[in-house]
Design a protein around this motif. Sequence first.
Motif, PDB file in Angstrom:
ATOM      1  N   ASN A  37       0.360  -0.937   0.168  1.00 36.86           N
ATOM      2  CA  ASN A  37      -0.007  -0.075   0.692  1.00 36.86           C
ATOM      3  C   ASN A  37       1.249   1.830   0.040  1.00 36.86           C
ATOM      4  OD1 ASN A  37      -2.318  -1.648  -0.003  1.00 36.86           O
ATOM      5  ND2 ASN A  37      -2.391  -1.227   2.130  1.00 36.86           N
ATOM      6  N   LEU A  38       1.946   1.028   0.792  1.00 35.70           N
ATOM      7  CA  LEU A  38       2.445   2.307   0.083  1.00 35.70           C
ATOM      8  C   LEU A  38       3.538   2.796  -0.589  1.00 35.70           C
ATOM      9  CD1 LEU A  38       5.114   2.297   3.787  1.00 35.70           C
ATOM     10  CD2 LEU A  38       2.997   3.936   3.224  1.00 35.70           C
ATOM     11  N   ALA A  39       3.361   1.101  -1.185  1.00 36.87           N
ATOM     12  CA  ALA A  39       4.252   1.229  -2.988  1.00 36.87           C
ATOM     13  C   ALA A  39       3.435   2.998  -3.287  1.00 36.87           C
ATOM     14  CB  ALA A  39       4.048   0.354  -3.454  1.00 36.87           C
ATOM     15  N   GLU A  40       2.252   2.966  -3.015  1.00 34.34           N
ATOM     16  CA  GLU A  40       1.564   4.084  -3.639  1.00 34.34           C
ATOM     17  C   GLU A  40       2.089   5.360  -3.829  1.00 34.34           C
ATOM     18  OE1 GLU A  40      -2.208   3.233  -3.801  1.00 34.34           O
ATOM     19  OE2 GLU A  40      -2.093   1.038  -5.085  1.00 34.34           O
ATOM     20  N   SER A  41       2.608   5.685  -2.327  1.00 35.43           N
ATOM     21  CA  SER A  41       2.742   7.060  -2.191  1.00 35.43           C
ATOM     22  C   SER A  41       4.126   7.691  -2.295  1.00 35.43           C
ATOM     23  CB  SER A  41       2.332   7.376  -0.096  1.00 35.43           C
ATOM     24  OG  SER A  41       3.885   6.084   0.733  1.00 35.43           O
ATOM     25  N   PRO A  42       4.653   8.881  -2.542  1.00 31.35           N
ATOM     26  CA  PRO A  42       6.070   9.106  -2.920  1.00 31.35           C
ATOM     27  C   PRO A  42       6.694   9.643  -1.694  1.00 31.35           C
ATOM     28  CG  PRO A  42       4.141  10.944  -2.768  1.00 31.35           C
ATOM     29  CD  PRO A  42       3.265  10.058  -2.362  1.00 31.35           C
ATOM     30  N   ILE A  43       8.014   9.440  -1.330  1.00 28.44           N
ATOM     31  CA  ILE A  43       8.534   9.038  -0.360  1.00 28.44           C
ATOM     32  C   ILE A  43       9.989  10.460  -0.864  1.00 28.44           C
ATOM     33  CG2 ILE A  43      10.731   8.288   1.042  1.00 28.44           C
ATOM     34  CD1 ILE A  43       8.730   5.679   1.111  1.00 28.44           C
ATOM     35  N   ALA A  44       9.959  11.404  -0.271  1.00 28.66           N
ATOM     36  CA  ALA A  44      10.744  12.392  -0.510  1.00 28.66           C
ATOM     37  C   ALA A  44      12.225  11.842  -0.410  1.00 28.66           C
ATOM     38  CB  ALA A  44      10.750  14.031  -0.284  1.00 28.66           C
ATOM     39  N   LYS A  69      14.157   4.462  -7.759  1.00 32.79           N
ATOM     40  CA  LYS A  69      13.335   4.888  -7.089  1.00 32.79           C
ATOM     41  C   LYS A  69      13.126   3.920  -6.550  1.00 32.79           C
ATOM     42  CE  LYS A  69      13.328   9.369  -7.087  1.00 32.79           C
ATOM     43  NZ  LYS A  69      14.098  10.200  -6.289  1.00 32.79           N
ATOM     44  N   GLU A  70      11.990   2.965  -7.341  1.00 29.82           N
ATOM     45  CA  GLU A  70      11.403   1.827  -6.880  1.00 29.82           C
ATOM     46  C   GLU A  70      12.186   0.268  -5.663  1.00 29.82           C
ATOM     47  OE1 GLU A  70       9.663  -2.725  -8.897  1.00 29.82           O
ATOM     48  OE2 GLU A  70       8.896  -0.720 -10.172  1.00 29.82           O
ATOM     49  N   GLU A  71      13.646   0.437  -6.510  1.00 33.24           N
ATOM     50  CA  GLU A  71      14.589   0.155  -5.838  1.00 33.24           C
ATOM     51  C   GLU A  71      14.216   0.464  -4.167  1.00 33.24           C
ATOM     52  OE1 GLU A  71      17.758  -2.492  -8.866  1.00 33.24           O
ATOM     53  OE2 GLU A  71      17.907   0.029  -7.722  1.00 33.24           O
ATOM     54  N   ALA A  75      13.706  -1.402  -0.653  1.00 34.85           N
ATOM     55  CA  ALA A  75      14.677  -0.941   0.505  1.00 34.85           C
ATOM     56  C   ALA A  75      14.670  -0.510   1.480  1.00 34.85           C
ATOM     57  CB  ALA A  75      16.001  -0.327  -0.152  1.00 34.85           C
ATOM     58  N   ILE A  76      13.630   1.050   1.150  1.00 31.11           N
ATOM     59  CA  ILE A  76      13.657   1.413   2.950  1.00 31.11           C
ATOM     60  C   ILE A  76      11.729   0.784   3.658  1.00 31.11           C
ATOM     61  CG2 ILE A  76      11.365   3.544   3.914  1.00 31.11           C
ATOM     62  CD1 ILE A  76      12.950   4.750   1.354  1.00 31.11           C
ATOM     63  N   ASN A  77      11.062  -0.196   2.845  1.00 31.92           N
ATOM     64  CA  ASN A  77      10.297  -0.809   3.448  1.00 31.92           C
ATOM     65  C   ASN A  77      11.149  -1.893   4.441  1.00 31.92           C
ATOM     66  OD1 ASN A  77       7.935   0.872   2.645  1.00 31.92           O
ATOM     67  ND2 ASN A  77       7.764  -0.262   0.873  1.00 31.92           N
ATOM     68  N   GLN A  78      11.554  -2.562   3.570  1.00 35.02           N
ATOM     69  CA  GLN A  78      12.870  -3.850   4.207  1.00 35.02           C
ATOM     70  C   GLN A  78      12.936  -3.110   5.555  1.00 35.02           C
ATOM     71  OE1 GLN A  78      11.722  -6.951   3.555  1.00 35.02           O
ATOM     72  NE2 GLN A  78      10.713  -6.982   1.675  1.00 35.02           N
ATOM     73  N   ILE A  79      13.592  -2.406   5.677  1.00 33.70           N
ATOM     74  CA  ILE A  79      13.798  -1.778   6.747  1.00 33.70           C
ATOM     75  C   ILE A  79      13.005  -1.669   8.316  1.00 33.70           C
ATOM     76  CG2 ILE A  79      15.657  -0.030   7.573  1.00 33.70           C
ATOM     77  CD1 ILE A  79      17.354  -0.007   4.412  1.00 33.70           C
ATOM     78  N   ILE A  80      12.509  -0.758   7.361  1.00 35.35           N
ATOM     79  CA  ILE A  80      11.464  -0.610   8.372  1.00 35.35           C
ATOM     80  C   ILE A  80      10.422  -2.066   8.553  1.00 35.35           C
ATOM     81  CG2 ILE A  80       8.644   0.125   8.450  1.00 35.35           C
ATOM     82  CD1 ILE A  80       8.877   2.902   6.647  1.00 35.35           C
ATOM     83  N   LYS A  81      10.527  -2.665   8.163  1.00 36.16           N
ATOM     84  CA  LYS A  81       9.754  -3.400   8.740  1.00 36.16           C
ATOM     85  C   LYS A  81      10.909  -4.703   9.033  1.00 36.16           C
ATOM     86  CE  LYS A  81       8.464  -8.095   6.281  1.00 36.16           C
ATOM     87  NZ  LYS A  81       8.148  -9.359   5.222  1.00 36.16           N
ATOM     88  N   SER A  82      12.078  -4.513   9.277  1.00 33.43           N
ATOM     89  CA  SER A  82      13.240  -5.190  10.327  1.00 33.43           C
ATOM     90  C   SER A  82      12.880  -4.412  11.287  1.00 33.43           C
ATOM     91  CB  SER A  82      14.734  -5.092   9.545  1.00 33.43           C
ATOM     92  OG  SER A  82      14.277  -6.039   7.945  1.00 33.43           O
ATOM     93  N   LEU A  83      12.628  -3.288  11.788  1.00 33.81           N
ATOM     94  CA  LEU A  83      12.824  -2.497  12.880  1.00 33.81           C
ATOM     95  C   LEU A  83      11.528  -2.892  13.822  1.00 33.81           C
ATOM     96  CD1 LEU A  83      13.743   1.539  11.795  1.00 33.81           C
ATOM     97  CD2 LEU A  83      14.828   0.207  13.455  1.00 33.81           C
ATOM     98  N   LEU A  84      10.135  -2.816  12.336  1.00 33.48           N
ATOM     99  CA  LEU A  84       9.642  -3.288  13.501  1.00 33.48           C
ATOM    100  C   LEU A  84       8.844  -4.792  14.133  1.00 33.48           C
ATOM    101  CD1 LEU A  84       6.922  -1.444  11.398  1.00 33.48           C
ATOM    102  CD2 LEU A  84       7.020  -1.294  13.670  1.00 33.48           C
ATOM    103  N   LEU A  85      10.273  -5.542  13.608  1.00 33.92           N
ATOM    104  CA  LEU A  85      10.540  -7.109  14.187  1.00 33.92           C
ATOM    105  C   LEU A  85      11.395  -7.184  14.827  1.00 33.92           C
ATOM    106  CD1 LEU A  85       9.926  -8.872  10.705  1.00 33.92           C
ATOM    107  CD2 LEU A  85       7.855  -8.665  12.789  1.00 33.92           C
ATOM    108  N   ASP A  86      12.131  -5.713  15.596  1.00 35.60           N
ATOM    109  CA  ASP A  86      12.976  -6.017  15.786  1.00 35.60           C
ATOM    110  C   ASP A  86      14.063  -7.052  15.636  1.00 35.60           C
ATOM    111  OD1 ASP A  86      14.751  -5.192  18.129  1.00 35.60           O
ATOM    112  OD2 ASP A  86      13.634  -6.697  19.476  1.00 35.60           O
TER     113      ASP A  86
END
Length: 162
Positions: A37-44, A69-71, A75-86
Amino acid sequence: MIVSTEVVKVSTTDPQTPKKSKTKKAIESTIDDSIKNLAESPIAIEADQPESSSTTRQRASKSLEPMTKEEQLIAINQIIKSLLLDEMTQGAALRELRVGVLGIRQDAYTKLCGVSRKTLSEIENDKGNYTAEIINKVFKPFEIKVGLVPTSSQLLAAILTN
């Protein structure tokens, strides 16, 4: 986006081959859905560069190629996931975002964020005790900020599925 490293780790019987609990699988599935779902939102995530400059910016690591930009988003989303899963510390996540995603040196990143190089270095090395305001400044280019996350994996999964 809420980010914290207060997620409970799932214990395993054999540390060499960790098993995922149903709750952890549910959390990962929900996070994966949120990432889509986040893939649709722009990230600066681009650093400010002078328009008249004819030189290219020097990458933090010469061996790393710039990401598309897609990569970057993946990568950002994978890092956020890693943070949430400790699975990753806040400092390691920041360093990976700065070097791996943006590919810029600390000096350039400090100008982008408005913090000192010493502060950035200490955060990336998980040293010091910085306020939420400072942590939010260094994660702002990735649209991430500090927040409260339940320590119960069941509660986290329930919140993410609703």
